[in-house]
Enzyme design. Sequence first.
Site, PDB file in Angstrom:
ATOM      1  N   GLU A 253      69.151   8.894 -98.936  1.00 35.06           N
ATOM      2  CA  GLU A 253      69.027   9.779-100.190  1.00 35.06           C
ATOM      3  C   GLU A 253      68.571   8.649-101.458  1.00 35.06           C
ATOM      4  O   GLU A 253      68.247   9.150-102.430  1.00 35.06           O
ATOM      5  CB  GLU A 253      70.252  10.212-100.571  1.00 35.06           C
ATOM      6  CG  GLU A 253      70.335  11.649 -99.806  1.00 35.06           C
ATOM      7  CD  GLU A 253      71.716  12.425-100.453  1.00 35.06           C
ATOM      8  OE1 GLU A 253      72.660  11.730-100.921  1.00 35.06           O
ATOM      9  OE2 GLU A 253      71.400  13.775-100.383  1.00 35.06           O
TER      10      GLU A 253
ATOM     11  N   TRP B 210      73.972  19.460 -94.579  1.00 36.85           N
ATOM     12  CA  TRP B 210      73.541  19.314 -93.031  1.00 36.85           C
ATOM     13  C   TRP B 210      74.922  18.948 -92.247  1.00 36.85           C
ATOM     14  O   TRP B 210      74.598  18.542 -91.024  1.00 36.85           O
ATOM     15  CB  TRP B 210      72.294  18.329 -92.608  1.00 36.85           C
ATOM     16  CG  TRP B 210      72.655  16.878 -92.930  1.00 36.85           C
ATOM     17  CD1 TRP B 210      73.533  16.358 -93.889  1.00 36.85           C
ATOM     18  CD2 TRP B 210      72.122  15.728 -92.460  1.00 36.85           C
ATOM     19  NE1 TRP B 210      73.593  15.076 -93.764  1.00 36.85           N
ATOM     20  CE2 TRP B 210      72.738  14.596 -92.857  1.00 36.85           C
ATOM     21  CE3 TRP B 210      71.264  15.554 -91.113  1.00 36.85           C
ATOM     22  CZ2 TRP B 210      72.343  13.280 -92.514  1.00 36.85           C
ATOM     23  CZ3 TRP B 210      71.005  14.300 -90.963  1.00 36.85           C
ATOM     24  CH2 TRP B 210      71.572  13.233 -91.512  1.00 36.85           C
ATOM     25  N   ASP B 211      75.960  18.725 -92.963  1.00 37.81           N
ATOM     26  CA  ASP B 211      77.212  18.085 -92.584  1.00 37.81           C
ATOM     27  C   ASP B 211      77.573  18.896 -91.088  1.00 37.81           C
ATOM     28  O   ASP B 211      78.383  18.336 -90.233  1.00 37.81           O
ATOM     29  CB  ASP B 211      78.069  18.207 -93.375  1.00 37.81           C
ATOM     30  CG  ASP B 211      77.845  17.226 -94.531  1.00 37.81           C
ATOM     31  OD1 ASP B 211      76.728  17.614 -95.144  1.00 37.81           O
ATOM     32  OD2 ASP B 211      78.610  16.333 -94.984  1.00 37.81           O
TER      33      ASP B 211
ATOM     34  N   LYS C  49      71.141   3.827 -98.037  1.00 34.30           N
ATOM     35  CA  LYS C  49      72.153   4.585 -98.626  1.00 34.30           C
ATOM     36  C   LYS C  49      73.165   4.560 -97.330  1.00 34.30           C
ATOM     37  O   LYS C  49      74.337   4.448 -97.209  1.00 34.30           O
ATOM     38  CB  LYS C  49      72.449   5.800 -99.154  1.00 34.30           C
ATOM     39  CG  LYS C  49      73.584   6.324 -99.632  1.00 34.30           C
ATOM     40  CD  LYS C  49      73.171   7.748-100.298  1.00 34.30           C
ATOM     41  CE  LYS C  49      74.648   8.598-100.720  1.00 34.30           C
ATOM     42  NZ  LYS C  49      74.387   9.862-101.151  1.00 34.30           N
TER      43      LYS C  49
END
Length: 798
Positions: free
Chosen positions: A494, A355-356, A614
């Site tokens: 994640e 999705w960057d 994270k």
Amino acid sequence: MNEWMLRFDDYDPADERRREALCTVGNGYFATRGAWAGSRASDHHYPGSYVAGLYNRLCDDIDGRTVENESLVNVPDWLPLEVAIDDGEWLTPDNSQVLDHQLELDLRRGVLTRRFRLRVAQGNIIAGVERRLVSMADAHLAAQSLAVTAENWSGVLRIRTGVDGSVTNGGVDRYQKLSGRHLVEIEPAVQDNATALVVARTSQSYVRIAVANRTAVFHNGTPCESGWTNSVDATTAYHEVAVAVQPGDVVSADKAAVVHTSRDVAISEPLQACLAALPGLPAFDRLLEPHVLAWSHLWRKFALDLEEPADGTPAAVRLNLFHLLQSVSPHSADTDAGVPARGLHGEAYRGHVFWDELFVFPVLTLRMPALTRALLRYRHRRLPAARRAAAAAGYPGAMYPWQSGSDGREESQTLHQNPLSGRWTRDATSLQRHVGLAVAYTMWQYVEATGDEEFLADHGAEVILEVARFFAGLASYDQARDRYVIKGVVGPDEFHTGYPERPDAGIDNNAYTNVMAVWLFRRAAEVLERLPSRRRTELTESIGLRPQELSRWDELTRRMYVPFHNGVISQFEGYADLDELDWDRYRRKYSDLRRLDRILEAEGLAVTAYQVSKQADVLMLLYLLPRQELYELLATLGYPTKADTIRRTVRYYLPRTCHGSSLSAVVHAWGLTSLNADRALEFLVQALHSDSGDPAQTGTTAEGIHLAAMAGSVDLVQRCFTGLTLSGDELRFAPRWPVSLGRMRMNLRYRGHHLTVRVSADGLAVSADAGRADPIRVRCHGTTKSLAAGRTVEWPAR
Ligand code: BGC
């Protein structure tokens, strides 16, 4: 390091692989890591060249299960250009004594220069300068030059040049147990005394690749036309010339290389294309000129100058923009490639697309909207695959994959090896359905920024509607709550792929996913309204959109469930019930806590049992949605939210986040600007240096840059601290400009205007180049001004 120069003044084997990634030269079509020319993959080096969108699949057997992975392919290495003394080995810094070694990456001109002095056993010293570029003027062209001086000896200096087709994908230690041999039918050849080439094809995707180079060698400026020998083995093609030298003699070489694949447009066949394009007499300086010109054009569009800050900020901004433009550039447009998370700089994540792009497009769209448009087409072309994936999972609409490669199917691995414990564990991160929200969001943002209604009608609307459909299908009605819920997904964090006690993967009601789904339902309805009526009819007919679906979307915008606890938005349902981690204990025990998931697994614990994130998850909402829009959206859902909720939410997650993803710093800086300016700046610095400051021992930059953090850090400067938003037909600013950033000047493109924005703690000014575009509306500090071509509007600081 000056602002335009990245330099390493020594040879540090332990840091070489990271430097190779940071010294990659590329042009959006292909890129080559900054490895010593002719080096083979070893502990210290990893030469690699990657062509955008060129993937291949390989299968492996792990614990009795067949695992299939698609990877961006390391193509034959065009770099070999090496020297040896008499009948000695080809010299490298590893088999000789390094007297001097310097790497210098000229960001303005896109040239990597390596200067070295090496002493071999007999005391003979060779001094050399190698320069290389991957042409920004010609997508398929690279050039290299080498000049070596025999300082204190006489004898025979051998120089060889060629193409190495023996390369495999072996750049990531964690993947070593998996196959990496993607090239088959490797055919090396040498033609006349100047051209070496390798043709190969990928084993599964059947892409034919040709890499050819031509080299001219000179002895004290005189061409070496005789004395050449050729050597061709199963995978490599070299030619070599031996020159008798005296102390002070200079042997130099100029080389041009051309890369083509059968995926290219406007060619008949890759080898023919290479041979036709190779310059007859390669002259580095001649190939340099158009390349530098192309970079200067890019730099004008991407000008973002910070005056005053004496820290590393201006240099980091420049470096990050440089690598962004080497990964995606106008040359990417015809490659049908997406935005690769690790650039074209290494093999981490196998070159997959996540999705960057969400973090990358804001920088591109405001300067080269056509490039964003081209990259968005990568997603639109994979809409059929996303539809198939949704149908196979029992949902309507389109389900985009968390990791995408060639054809848009899900490429995420299902098993993950923890390098700390060596154990393979189940990987359920592919349940990150939110990727579809990012795809739809970027389509919408592009249209907002550009007013490109044609794109919306032709491509964007279809994607937005199909993704909305999917999320409407994913949501189910929870009678007890009288609300809609989304269960069994994974959010951006994640670490939380499930609940500790639950066998099935996935968590319920990830706040980010639920809220952004609501955002999407609203947009989808708006998109339909916005389409010209004929197109609306066509599209609703062709995708079979029924009026009941629109009613359901509307219902969802009022009845979606969002979890809260103690006045804080919960990352997901049940997050607050998880155990607290003893952070102090872990901090004392480990110097780097970024991969707490691996640390805990190696200790026999599960990260899913703890309130440990994270990366920023809920905070993504603050990154994507203007505060008022978020309040309004939550209020419509029946969750009246105030600034205090946001403050508490940011404060809650900050100490529970280990920033295992480089994206986290970008999002935290964003969320903190209005709450704690100093912390926001700390995160800006962290994001800016995600790769340039990544520790060689524990970091992963050696395996590829973190493209989204690089772009996102620039975006912090351009949008976050200037408060730049695009709303309707207005360009809006709300600067919170930190004094420490000094004065900033950047060029932007907006609605046909070329704008220059100047901002400092004293105020903001926006100028429009002379031209024919209609005036635009610019708003700052609550007042809107009309900006016509050739004029400037200003606001003093408040
Ligand atoms: C992050 C993802 C990101 C991916 C690729 C992961 O570590 O958690 O959000 O998309 O890296 O950059």
